[in-house]
Write a protein that holds these residues in place. Structure first.
Motif, PDB file in Angstrom:
ATOM      1  N   ILE A  36       0.825  -1.214   0.000  1.00  0.00           N
ATOM      2  CA  ILE A  36       0.000   0.000   0.000  1.00  0.00           C
ATOM      3  C   ILE A  36       0.850   1.251   0.000  1.00  0.00           C
ATOM      4  CG2 ILE A  36      -1.947  -1.111   1.145  1.00  0.00           C
ATOM      5  CD1 ILE A  36      -1.034   0.090   3.743  1.00  0.00           C
ATOM      6  N   ASN A 154      -8.393  -0.782  -0.441  1.00  0.00           N
ATOM      7  CA  ASN A 154      -9.202   0.165  -1.227  1.00  0.00           C
ATOM      8  C   ASN A 154      -9.131   1.516  -0.536  1.00  0.00           C
ATOM      9  OD1 ASN A 154     -11.712   1.743  -1.964  1.00  0.00           O
ATOM     10  ND2 ASN A 154     -11.911   0.029  -3.378  1.00  0.00           N
ATOM     11  N   ARG A 340      -8.192   4.446  -5.293  1.00  0.00           N
ATOM     12  CA  ARG A 340      -7.024   3.606  -5.594  1.00  0.00           C
ATOM     13  C   ARG A 340      -7.222   2.294  -4.861  1.00  0.00           C
ATOM     14  NH1 ARG A 340      -1.734   3.805  -7.357  1.00  0.00           N
ATOM     15  NH2 ARG A 340      -0.300   2.386  -6.290  1.00  0.00           N
ATOM     16  N   ALA A 342      -6.229  -2.291  -4.823  1.00  0.00           N
ATOM     17  CA  ALA A 342      -5.427  -3.442  -5.237  1.00  0.00           C
ATOM     18  C   ALA A 342      -6.110  -4.698  -4.720  1.00  0.00           C
ATOM     19  CB  ALA A 342      -4.002  -3.343  -4.709  1.00  0.00           C
ATOM     20  N   ASN A 346      -2.570  -8.577  -6.492  1.00  0.00           N
ATOM     21  CA  ASN A 346      -1.734  -7.397  -6.665  1.00  0.00           C
ATOM     22  C   ASN A 346      -2.010  -6.666  -7.983  1.00  0.00           C
ATOM     23  OD1 ASN A 346       0.101  -5.527  -5.742  1.00  0.00           O
ATOM     24  ND2 ASN A 346       1.836  -6.531  -6.723  1.00  0.00           N
ATOM     25  N   GLN A 348      -3.400  -3.566  -9.345  1.00  0.00           N
ATOM     26  CA  GLN A 348      -3.662  -2.241  -8.784  1.00  0.00           C
ATOM     27  C   GLN A 348      -4.419  -1.385  -9.798  1.00  0.00           C
ATOM     28  OE1 GLN A 348      -0.241  -0.361  -7.131  1.00  0.00           O
ATOM     29  NE2 GLN A 348       0.595  -2.277  -6.281  1.00  0.00           N
ATOM     30  N   THR A 349      -5.395  -0.655  -9.284  1.00  0.00           N
ATOM     31  CA  THR A 349      -6.234   0.198 -10.122  1.00  0.00           C
ATOM     32  C   THR A 349      -6.432   1.548  -9.449  1.00  0.00           C
ATOM     33  OG1 THR A 349      -8.263  -0.641  -9.112  1.00  0.00           O
ATOM     34  CG2 THR A 349      -7.491  -1.771 -11.097  1.00  0.00           C
ATOM     35  N   TRP A 350      -6.797   2.516 -10.259  1.00  0.00           N
ATOM     36  CA  TRP A 350      -7.217   3.810  -9.735  1.00  0.00           C
ATOM     37  C   TRP A 350      -8.175   4.423 -10.739  1.00  0.00           C
ATOM     38  CZ3 TRP A 350      -6.738   8.551 -12.065  1.00  0.00           C
ATOM     39  CH2 TRP A 350      -5.925   8.615 -13.209  1.00  0.00           C
TER      40      TRP A 350
END
Length: 480
Positions: A36, A154, A340, A342, A346, A348-350
């Motif tokens: 994170i 999140n 943002r 994950a 793993n 990861q998005t935003w």
């Protein structure tokens, strides 16, 4: 690349660098890693952005203000008063203007009422503030599974932009409410000042009536004591002595009753002024007006000068803004933000997020109905106050005109009756008139003198009442 934290056994270790936050995890079959980055420092930084308020104690007073503190506060406030009322001397007779100034400065109810202005200003400050953004953080810790798993998280930051559309109306309502409070406080100060002047005039004329009654009681007491001596010598019959005794008892009762009224009026005046009960106030003679303005002109002046009407108008404006604000509340509420995240693999998005409040069931209809009803009530209150103001002014003008005619008539009669009573007193000593004739005329002169003082008291009180009804001092009345 954000740092990794591996957990291979049951133990407590920091989540993130230098955060001081720990978590206890259960052992699993596969290693897990949390990615994170610096999210926790960002969260802590966001929480620390706002200013901090500190508590300050404000203990209640255990006793009323002392005489010395009241006089000290009055002395500090005197330089701020108009020039014509500076340097109030309690040893000298106080004018109506000085009485009004002291009441406004020291009346305990007004001292508490003025704090409402600070509350209204604080509400204006609150209405101008924008809502704080909201930040949320969630984490998912894998409890089973094969392979290398990661702790999912999140993180979202949201802000409601609906306040940008309602803020102008919130400010308008708060500022109008602050004006209403200021007008209302000033109106209450005007009423208390007028009440103090009215009580001062009532006390002045009651003291005058008591002095007249006390002089009459002294005279009848002297006559009665002479009668007792004459009766003991056999120079006076019993019926005449009884008549003189009854006249003395009647005049003494009248003087004692007026003395009780004076004591009560003096205590009420001190209470209104906010002065200790052991202070003695000397009053200057009121100046009565010779002419009475037309009621129609005073109606127009009242509409311009009465602060309670100004307070009602400002309150109506505030409620009108609240109604407009409530109507805007029926439209969808909009919030925007960033997210943002994950997952446990793993990935990861935003991205942005938008949320809307759909007005399907509520649509703020209850708030709108309440705001409309409140505005209608304020409209009716203002109309009723206008009607009552006009009725009070016309009634007071008519009463003052009637009192003026009665006072003028008695001012012509009382000196003549007093002169006749003095002539009969001399004739009585010479034995040329009967005691019954003398007592009858003297009683009429006393009764008319007391009646004249009572009418002048009523006229003086009604003058102040008319000033209160118009909302401005008599000296400032000019044709608008």
């Amino acid at each position: 690349m954000p740092p990794r934290f591996d957990y291979h056994r049951l133990r407590s270790r920091p989540i993130g660098r230098d955060t001081g936050i720990t978590a206890t995890l259960a052992p699993t079959a596969a290693p897990r890693r949390l990615r994170i980055g610096g999210l926790f420092p960002v969260l802590l930084l966001a929480l620390g952005l706002g200013g901090c308020a500190h508590y300050t104690a404000l203990p209640l007073a255990k006793a009323p203000p002392s005489d010395a503190s009241l006089h000290r506060e009055l002395a500090q406030a005197l330089p701020q008063l108009p020039l014509k009322t500076q340097g109030i001397d309690f040893a000298a007779p106080l004018s109506g203007e000085a009485i009004a100034q002291i009441a406004v400065l020291l009346n305990p109810d007004l001292r508490a009422l003025r704090k409402e202005k600070g509350l209204a200003e604080a509400q204006v400050f609150q209405a101008g503030l924008l809502p704080d953004p909201q930040i949320s953080l969630a984490a998912d810790f894998p409890s089973n599974g094969n392979g290398q798993l990661f702790t999912a998280y999140n993180l979202s930051l949201n802000w409601s932009i609906g306040s940008l559309f309602t803020r102008p109306l919130d400010l308008r309502a708060a500022r109008a409410n602050a004006r209403s409070v200021r007008y209302d406080v000033a109106w209450r100060e005007w009423l208390v000042a007028g009440q103090a002047r009215l009580q001062a005039r009532s006390l002045y004329y009651l003291e005058r009536q008591e002095a007249i009654a006390r002089d009459a009681a002294q005279l009848t007491g002297k006559v009665w004591r002479q009668s007792e001596a004459e009766l003991a010598r056999g120079d006076l019959d019993l019926a005449t002595a009884a008549l003189r005794r009854a006249a003395y008892v009647d005049s003494e009762d009248r003087a004692l009753a007026l003395a009780r009224q004076v004591t009560k009026a003096h205590a009420q005046l001190l209470q209104t002024l906010g002065l200790p009960p052991d202070v003695h106030v000397r009053l200057a003679p009121p100046r009565l007006r010779e002419t009475i303005p037309a009621a129609e002109m005073l109606d127009r002046l009242a509409l311009r000068h009465r602060l309670d009407l100004a307070a009602l108008r400002a309150g109506y404006s505030a409620q009108d803004a609240r109604l407009r604000r409530a109507i805007l509340g029926q439209y969808p509420g909009l919030s925007i933000g960033l997210t943002r995240a994950a997952d446990t693999s793993n990935v990861q998005t935003w991205g942005p997020n938008v949320s809307l409040t759909l007005p399907l069931f509520n649509a703020n209809r209850g708030v709108i109905a309440e705001a409309e009803a409140t505005r209608a009530k304020l409209h009716a209150d203002y109309t009723a106050r206008l009607f009552q103001t006009r009725a009070d002014i016309h009634a007071l003008v008519a009463d003052l005109q009637r009192l003026r005619r009665e006072i003028q008539l008695l001012r012509e009669q009382v000196p003549a009756l007093q002169a006749e009573a003095q002539r009969l007193d001399a004739a009585l000593n010479e034995g040329n008139v009967t005691l019954l004739d003398y007592e009858t005329l003297r009683g009429q002169a006393l009764s008319k003198s007391l009646q004249l003082a009572a009418l002048e008291q009523s006229f003086a009180e009604q003058e102040v009442a008319l000033e209160l009804a118009v909302g401005s001092p008599w000296a400032t009345w000019k044709t608008p």
